[in-house]
Design an enzyme around this catalytic site. Sequence first.
Site, PDB file in Angstrom:
ATOM      1  N   HIS A 268      -3.250  -8.464  32.724  1.00 55.45           N
ATOM      2  CA  HIS A 268      -2.446  -9.128  33.760  1.00 55.45           C
ATOM      3  C   HIS A 268      -2.457  -8.298  35.057  1.00 55.45           C
ATOM      4  CE1 HIS A 268       1.423 -11.307  35.012  1.00 55.45           C
ATOM      5  NE2 HIS A 268       1.402 -10.277  35.821  1.00 55.45           N
ATOM      6  N   GLU A 269      -2.258  -6.995  34.922  1.00 53.26           N
ATOM      7  CA  GLU A 269      -2.219  -6.126  36.112  1.00 53.26           C
ATOM      8  C   GLU A 269      -3.603  -6.002  36.764  1.00 53.26           C
ATOM      9  OE1 GLU A 269       0.605  -5.775  36.985  1.00 53.26           O
ATOM     10  OE2 GLU A 269       1.722  -5.796  35.113  1.00 53.26           O
TER      11      GLU A 269
ATOM     12  N   GLY B  29       5.251  -3.972  34.047  1.00 49.00           N
ATOM     13  CA  GLY B  29       4.067  -3.531  34.774  1.00 49.00           C
ATOM     14  C   GLY B  29       4.180  -3.910  36.239  1.00 49.00           C
TER      15      GLY B  29
ATOM     16  N   CYS C 264       5.698 -13.015  35.626  1.00 51.96           N
ATOM     17  CA  CYS C 264       5.201 -12.145  36.691  1.00 51.96           C
ATOM     18  C   CYS C 264       6.310 -11.935  37.717  1.00 51.96           C
ATOM     19  CB  CYS C 264       3.977 -12.784  37.364  1.00 51.96           C
ATOM     20  SG  CYS C 264       3.264 -11.762  38.665  1.00 51.96           S
ATOM     21  N   LEU C 265       6.481 -10.705  38.151  1.00 55.78           N
ATOM     22  CA  LEU C 265       7.512 -10.412  39.150  1.00 55.78           C
ATOM     23  C   LEU C 265       7.232 -11.152  40.462  1.00 55.78           C
ATOM     24  CD1 LEU C 265       7.921  -6.583  38.512  1.00 55.78           C
ATOM     25  CD2 LEU C 265       9.556  -8.383  37.917  1.00 55.78           C
TER      26      LEU C 265
ATOM     27  N   HIS D 287      -4.261  -8.814  39.022  1.00 56.11           N
ATOM     28  CA  HIS D 287      -3.636  -8.681  40.344  1.00 56.11           C
ATOM     29  C   HIS D 287      -4.561  -7.950  41.320  1.00 56.11           C
ATOM     30  CE1 HIS D 287       0.390 -10.310  39.988  1.00 56.11           C
ATOM     31  NE2 HIS D 287       0.677  -9.593  38.908  1.00 56.11           N
TER      32      HIS D 287
ATOM     33  N   GLN E 252       1.069  -6.233  44.432  1.00 59.65           N
ATOM     34  CA  GLN E 252       2.372  -6.907  44.488  1.00 59.65           C
ATOM     35  C   GLN E 252       3.326  -6.267  45.500  1.00 59.65           C
ATOM     36  OE1 GLN E 252       2.596  -6.703  39.988  1.00 59.65           O
ATOM     37  NE2 GLN E 252       3.756  -8.579  40.352  1.00 59.65           N
TER      38      GLN E 252
HETATM   39  O1  GNR Z   1       7.394  -7.802  33.775  1.00 55.10           O
HETATM   40  C1  GNR Z   1       6.404  -8.434  33.410  1.00 55.10           C
HETATM   41  N1  GNR Z   1       6.376  -9.002  32.197  1.00 55.10           N
HETATM   42  C2  GNR Z   1       5.254  -9.559  31.626  1.00 55.10           C
HETATM   43  C3  GNR Z   1       5.428 -10.329  30.483  1.00 55.10           C
HETATM   44  C4  GNR Z   1       4.346 -10.872  29.862  1.00 55.10           C
HETATM   45  C5  GNR Z   1       3.083 -10.670  30.356  1.00 55.10           C
HETATM   46  C6  GNR Z   1       2.884  -9.925  31.500  1.00 55.10           C
HETATM   47  C7  GNR Z   1       3.973  -9.363  32.134  1.00 55.10           C
HETATM   48  S1  GNR Z   1       3.742  -8.397  33.537  1.00 55.10           S
HETATM   49  C8  GNR Z   1       5.259  -8.600  34.347  1.00 55.10           C
HETATM   50  C9  GNR Z   1       5.357  -7.709  35.552  1.00 55.10           C
HETATM   51  C10 GNR Z   1       4.316  -8.128  36.562  1.00 55.10           C
HETATM   52  O2  GNR Z   1       4.378  -9.110  37.223  1.00 55.10           O
HETATM   53  N2  GNR Z   1       3.254  -7.384  36.646  1.00 55.10           N
HETATM   54  O3  GNR Z   1       2.265  -7.737  37.468  1.00 55.10           O
HETATM   55 NI    NI Z   2       2.358  -9.859  37.657  1.00 56.77          NI
END
Ligand code: GNR
Ligand code: NI
Length: 171
Positions: free
Chosen positions: A133-134, A46, A91-92, A137, A51
Amino acid sequence: MAILDIIYYPDKRLRTIAKPVKKVDDDIKKLVDDMFETMYVAPGIGLAATQVNVHKQVIVIDVSEHKDQPLCLINPVIIAEEGSESSDEGCLSVPEIYETVQRAAKVTVKAMDQNGDEFTLQADEMLAVCIQHEMDHLVGKLFVDYLSPLKLQRLKKRLLKNMREEQRALG
Ligand code: GNR
Ligand code: NI
């Protein structure tokens, strides 16, 4: 298409509140295309516009095994949620850090797709985690914000160590 630069914690820009998209025009469609490319290259499941330092309510997701189920959510709203579940998240914008986070187990989200068409989606498991999660952000929130002060302190030390090692590797 273009690969966009991802910004990293603790960059203050990750705390920006994203604005709703007024119209899904060509600029937004290009942003969505670029975000998909950036997410697939990263690789991640995601990516939120926040980001890549674009503060609009745009999310791309693909939790499928073969990376062939792209999902775009514009102006997403959670209209129902159910249960609670803990899972490991990464998270990236916080590279190489994984921590357990508790969230709703199932969510129903309403959003627009990349064509500006409204849809409603019921999600569970990884997709439910990723949507939450997204969406965090987009309101300037990161998964590390859910950690206890002690865990956060340890995480910061690990991040510093990782950064130093990377610097050394670069000579
Ligand atoms: O790549 C991602 N893997 C992930 C793994 C577990 C829970 C959430 C994520 S999201 C993350 C990519 C990202 O940072 N999205 O904002
Ligand atoms: Ni993230």
